[in-house]
Design a protein around this motif. Structure first.
Motif, PDB file in Angstrom:
ATOM      1  N   VAL A  71      46.251  38.987  42.663  1.00  0.00           N
ATOM      2  CA  VAL A  71      46.988  40.229  42.838  1.00  0.00           C
ATOM      3  C   VAL A  71      47.127  40.492  44.332  1.00  0.00           C
ATOM      4  O   VAL A  71      46.213  40.218  45.111  1.00  0.00           O
ATOM      5  CB  VAL A  71      46.266  41.399  42.126  1.00  0.00           C
ATOM      6  CG1 VAL A  71      44.870  41.604  42.664  1.00  0.00           C
ATOM      7  CG2 VAL A  71      47.088  42.689  42.237  1.00  0.00           C
ATOM      8  N   ARG A  72      48.294  41.024  44.740  1.00  0.00           N
ATOM      9  CA  ARG A  72      48.522  41.370  46.143  1.00  0.00           C
ATOM     10  C   ARG A  72      48.374  42.876  46.306  1.00  0.00           C
ATOM     11  O   ARG A  72      49.033  43.659  45.610  1.00  0.00           O
ATOM     12  CB  ARG A  72      49.918  40.934  46.589  1.00  0.00           C
ATOM     13  CG  ARG A  72      50.181  41.174  48.080  1.00  0.00           C
ATOM     14  CD  ARG A  72      51.558  40.713  48.514  1.00  0.00           C
ATOM     15  NE  ARG A  72      52.610  41.546  47.969  1.00  0.00           N
ATOM     16  CZ  ARG A  72      53.494  41.162  47.058  1.00  0.00           C
ATOM     17  NH1 ARG A  72      53.455  39.925  46.557  1.00  0.00           N
ATOM     18  NH2 ARG A  72      54.436  41.982  46.604  1.00  0.00           N
ATOM     19  N   VAL A  73      47.480  43.245  47.196  1.00  0.00           N
ATOM     20  CA  VAL A  73      47.206  44.665  47.454  1.00  0.00           C
ATOM     21  C   VAL A  73      47.700  45.006  48.851  1.00  0.00           C
ATOM     22  O   VAL A  73      47.460  44.260  49.810  1.00  0.00           O
ATOM     23  CB  VAL A  73      45.689  44.959  47.345  1.00  0.00           C
ATOM     24  CG1 VAL A  73      45.423  46.439  47.571  1.00  0.00           C
ATOM     25  CG2 VAL A  73      45.150  44.508  46.007  1.00  0.00           C
ATOM     26  N   SER A  74      48.376  46.139  48.992  1.00  0.00           N
ATOM     27  CA  SER A  74      48.815  46.581  50.320  1.00  0.00           C
ATOM     28  C   SER A  74      48.539  48.076  50.457  1.00  0.00           C
ATOM     29  O   SER A  74      48.552  48.822  49.470  1.00  0.00           O
ATOM     30  CB  SER A  74      50.305  46.292  50.546  1.00  0.00           C
ATOM     31  OG  SER A  74      51.104  46.960  49.583  1.00  0.00           O
ATOM     32  N   GLY A  75      48.278  48.495  51.709  1.00  0.00           N
ATOM     33  CA  GLY A  75      47.989  49.897  51.956  1.00  0.00           C
ATOM     34  C   GLY A  75      47.336  50.062  53.302  1.00  0.00           C
ATOM     35  O   GLY A  75      47.299  49.120  54.123  1.00  0.00           O
ATOM     36  N   PRO A  76      46.790  51.243  53.552  1.00  0.00           N
ATOM     37  CA  PRO A  76      46.151  51.499  54.851  1.00  0.00           C
ATOM     38  C   PRO A  76      45.009  50.512  55.099  1.00  0.00           C
ATOM     39  O   PRO A  76      44.230  50.201  54.197  1.00  0.00           O
ATOM     40  CB  PRO A  76      45.621  52.927  54.699  1.00  0.00           C
ATOM     41  CG  PRO A  76      46.454  53.538  53.622  1.00  0.00           C
ATOM     42  CD  PRO A  76      46.786  52.437  52.686  1.00  0.00           C
ATOM     43  N   GLU A  77      44.912  50.046  56.324  1.00  0.00           N
ATOM     44  CA  GLU A  77      43.919  49.021  56.650  1.00  0.00           C
ATOM     45  C   GLU A  77      42.493  49.478  56.325  1.00  0.00           C
ATOM     46  O   GLU A  77      41.686  48.710  55.807  1.00  0.00           O
ATOM     47  CB  GLU A  77      44.028  48.673  58.127  1.00  0.00           C
ATOM     48  CG  GLU A  77      43.110  47.546  58.558  1.00  0.00           C
ATOM     49  CD  GLU A  77      43.353  47.139  60.003  1.00  0.00           C
ATOM     50  OE1 GLU A  77      42.897  46.033  60.386  1.00  0.00           O
ATOM     51  OE2 GLU A  77      43.988  47.913  60.752  1.00  0.00           O
ATOM     52  N   SER A  78      42.183  50.742  56.585  1.00  0.00           N
ATOM     53  CA  SER A  78      40.820  51.234  56.352  1.00  0.00           C
ATOM     54  C   SER A  78      40.467  51.219  54.860  1.00  0.00           C
ATOM     55  O   SER A  78      39.297  51.073  54.498  1.00  0.00           O
ATOM     56  CB  SER A  78      40.653  52.644  56.920  1.00  0.00           C
ATOM     57  OG  SER A  78      41.538  53.554  56.266  1.00  0.00           O
ATOM     58  N   VAL A  79      41.461  51.371  54.014  1.00  0.00           N
ATOM     59  CA  VAL A  79      41.224  51.374  52.566  1.00  0.00           C
ATOM     60  C   VAL A  79      41.204  49.947  52.034  1.00  0.00           C
ATOM     61  O   VAL A  79      40.306  49.556  51.276  1.00  0.00           O
ATOM     62  CB  VAL A  79      42.305  52.203  51.833  1.00  0.00           C
ATOM     63  CG1 VAL A  79      42.064  52.150  50.324  1.00  0.00           C
ATOM     64  CG2 VAL A  79      42.298  53.646  52.327  1.00  0.00           C
ATOM     65  N   VAL A  80      42.171  49.160  52.443  1.00  0.00           N
ATOM     66  CA  VAL A  80      42.262  47.771  51.955  1.00  0.00           C
ATOM     67  C   VAL A  80      41.021  46.975  52.346  1.00  0.00           C
ATOM     68  O   VAL A  80      40.536  46.138  51.579  1.00  0.00           O
ATOM     69  CB  VAL A  80      43.542  47.098  52.499  1.00  0.00           C
ATOM     70  CG1 VAL A  80      43.545  45.601  52.160  1.00  0.00           C
ATOM     71  CG2 VAL A  80      44.779  47.774  51.929  1.00  0.00           C
ATOM     72  N   ASP A  81      40.466  47.276  53.524  1.00  0.00           N
ATOM     73  CA  ASP A  81      39.284  46.535  53.968  1.00  0.00           C
ATOM     74  C   ASP A  81      38.065  46.791  53.082  1.00  0.00           C
ATOM     75  O   ASP A  81      37.123  45.985  53.069  1.00  0.00           O
ATOM     76  CB  ASP A  81      38.936  46.921  55.416  1.00  0.00           C
ATOM     77  CG  ASP A  81      39.869  46.245  56.421  1.00  0.00           C
ATOM     78  OD1 ASP A  81      40.624  45.345  56.001  1.00  0.00           O
ATOM     79  OD2 ASP A  81      39.832  46.622  57.610  1.00  0.00           O
ATOM     80  N   THR A  82      38.061  47.891  52.349  1.00  0.00           N
ATOM     81  CA  THR A  82      36.912  48.181  51.475  1.00  0.00           C
ATOM     82  C   THR A  82      37.027  47.473  50.124  1.00  0.00           C
ATOM     83  O   THR A  82      36.060  47.440  49.359  1.00  0.00           O
ATOM     84  CB  THR A  82      36.797  49.701  51.220  1.00  0.00           C
ATOM     85  OG1 THR A  82      37.915  50.148  50.442  1.00  0.00           O
ATOM     86  CG2 THR A  82      36.715  50.463  52.520  1.00  0.00           C
ATOM     87  N   ILE A  83      38.200  46.934  49.831  1.00  0.00           N
ATOM     88  CA  ILE A  83      38.413  46.301  48.517  1.00  0.00           C
ATOM     89  C   ILE A  83      37.889  44.869  48.559  1.00  0.00           C
ATOM     90  O   ILE A  83      38.341  44.046  49.353  1.00  0.00           O
ATOM     91  CB  ILE A  83      39.913  46.315  48.148  1.00  0.00           C
ATOM     92  CG1 ILE A  83      40.428  47.755  48.105  1.00  0.00           C
ATOM     93  CG2 ILE A  83      40.131  45.618  46.801  1.00  0.00           C
ATOM     94  CD1 ILE A  83      41.928  47.847  47.949  1.00  0.00           C
ATOM     95  N   MET A  84      36.916  44.577  47.720  1.00  0.00           N
ATOM     96  CA  MET A  84      36.282  43.261  47.697  1.00  0.00           C
ATOM     97  C   MET A  84      36.619  42.431  46.459  1.00  0.00           C
ATOM     98  O   MET A  84      36.463  41.213  46.455  1.00  0.00           O
ATOM     99  CB  MET A  84      34.760  43.414  47.784  1.00  0.00           C
ATOM    100  CG  MET A  84      34.263  43.976  49.101  1.00  0.00           C
ATOM    101  SD  MET A  84      34.539  42.840  50.501  1.00  0.00           S
ATOM    102  CE  MET A  84      35.885  43.677  51.342  1.00  0.00           C
TER     103      MET A  84
END
Length: 352
Positions: A71-84
């Motif tokens: 799956v491709r996830v996009s969004g604010p860098e601070s939020v996307v970086d928390t997705i593991m």
């Protein structure tokens, strides 16, 4: 939009198109807004399938397949970086056949919390998942040996394995044909060995296509078994077998057979009335426990002797015939023993 300042603020302009010619001015309680601006980034994540629940008794979970695996996830860098991780869940509770369903994708942090944000987007929100359900069956493992130990040594008992039976899984039609797992003799080659032989055997390589082992890695079973073949020295022991323990059998009609004690036996020095035959044996030490010469018995089969000689009836005389001893398990004679047997015509009691 007015130009943004160096500190990410914008001046708020107020206007209206209603009664504007009657207004002298418009003002708000704030005339500047602070914006939180950051980079928009993308991340590609593999989609993990979590299977929940237990299938029906006698079944296990098989392979899982999906129509999409990332799956491709996009969004604010601070939020996307928390997705593991990205996961979806399918329940197989009580199932005895395959299940196919649509499953929603959830995004998680490293500590397992769901990530939700208004500015997060994904290229897909759900996937199609198929979970295989396999039937199980318990089967025995058959071990066999090849070769012979070094001279003077013997195999003591059957091979000892940490598993004598396992569970296999597959489609019902496949596992119905599996009766056992047969380990070829080459896996346990003891030729020339003079001490215990240990082998580690991977059972997976002896399963038919479409059948798998039900492993239990939590308890240390990964499909491999340890097998030990006990190899011990052969010991020799001599027994004095009373001649009275020998019996003549299958005497032809019309004849008598008698064991000639004087020519076969040895007088026991402690009892001149008892005649014994020295019988040398070989075997494994623990099989001799409780064995005495007085407990050994043997037979002389007249019919076997005649058949071997190509005769149907005997002539009167004295013959050296083989004694067939009944030996305890794990013990055998070191040589063939014979007895002198006197054959004579039976006295019918008729008088002329």
């Amino acid at each position: 939009m007015t130009q943004m300042t160096d500190v990410n603020t914008l001046t708020i302009s107020f206007m209206t198109n209603k009664n504007y010619n009657q207004l002298e001015s418009i003002a708000g309680d704030h005339n500047v807004v602070q914006l939180d601006i950051e980079n928009r980034v993308e991340k590609h994540l593999p989609i993990e399938v979590e299977v929940t629940g237990e299938p029906a008794e006698g079944y296990i979970i098989g392979d899982q397949t999906t129509n999409q695996n990332t799956v491709r996830v996009s969004g604010p860098e601070s939020v996307v970086d928390t997705i593991m991780s990205a996961k979806c869940s399918v329940s197989v509770a009580g199932r005895s056949s395959d299940i196919s369903s649509s499953a929603d994708i959830n995004l998680y942090t490293a500590d397992g919390k769901i990530v939700e944000h208004d500015n997060l987007t994904t290229n897909i929100s759900s996937i199609n998942v198929t979970v295989g359900i396999l039937a199980t069956k318990a089967v025995n493992i058959v071990y066999s040996l090849s070769g012979e130990p070094e001279e003077g040594y013997a195999v003591d008992g059957e091979p000892e394995a940490d598993r004598k039976a396992v569970e296999v899984a597959g489609r019902s039609a496949m596992i119905d044909s599996v009766r056992s797992i047969v380990i070829p003799p080459e896996e346990l080659d003891i030729n020339g060995k003079s001490e215990n032989y240990v082998a580690k055997i991977d059972l997976n390589q002896y399963l038919p296509n479409g059948v798998r082992l039900v492993t239990d890695e939590a308890n240390g079973f990964d499909g491999k078994v340890n097998v030990t073949v006990n190899i011990v020295p052969i010991v020799k022991k001599e027994f004095d077998v009373p001649m009275e323990n020998l019996q003549v059998i299958n005497v032809p009609d019309g004849y008598d057979a008698e064991i000639l004690l004087e020519s076969n036996g040895n007088e026991d020095k402690q009892d001149n009335k008892k005649v014994t035959l020295k019988v040398e044996t070989k075997g494994i030490e623990h099989f001799y426990e409780g064995v005495e010469g007085s407990s050994l018995t043997g037979v002389i089969d007249i019919q076997d002797y005649l058949s071997a000689a190509g005769q149907t009836s005997p002539a009167e005389g004295v013959y050296k015939m083989k004694i067939l001893f009944t030996m305890p398990e794990g013990i055998s004679e070191t040589q063939i023993h014979y007895a002198d047997i006197k054959i004579s015509k039976a006295d019918t009691g008729d008088t002329e």
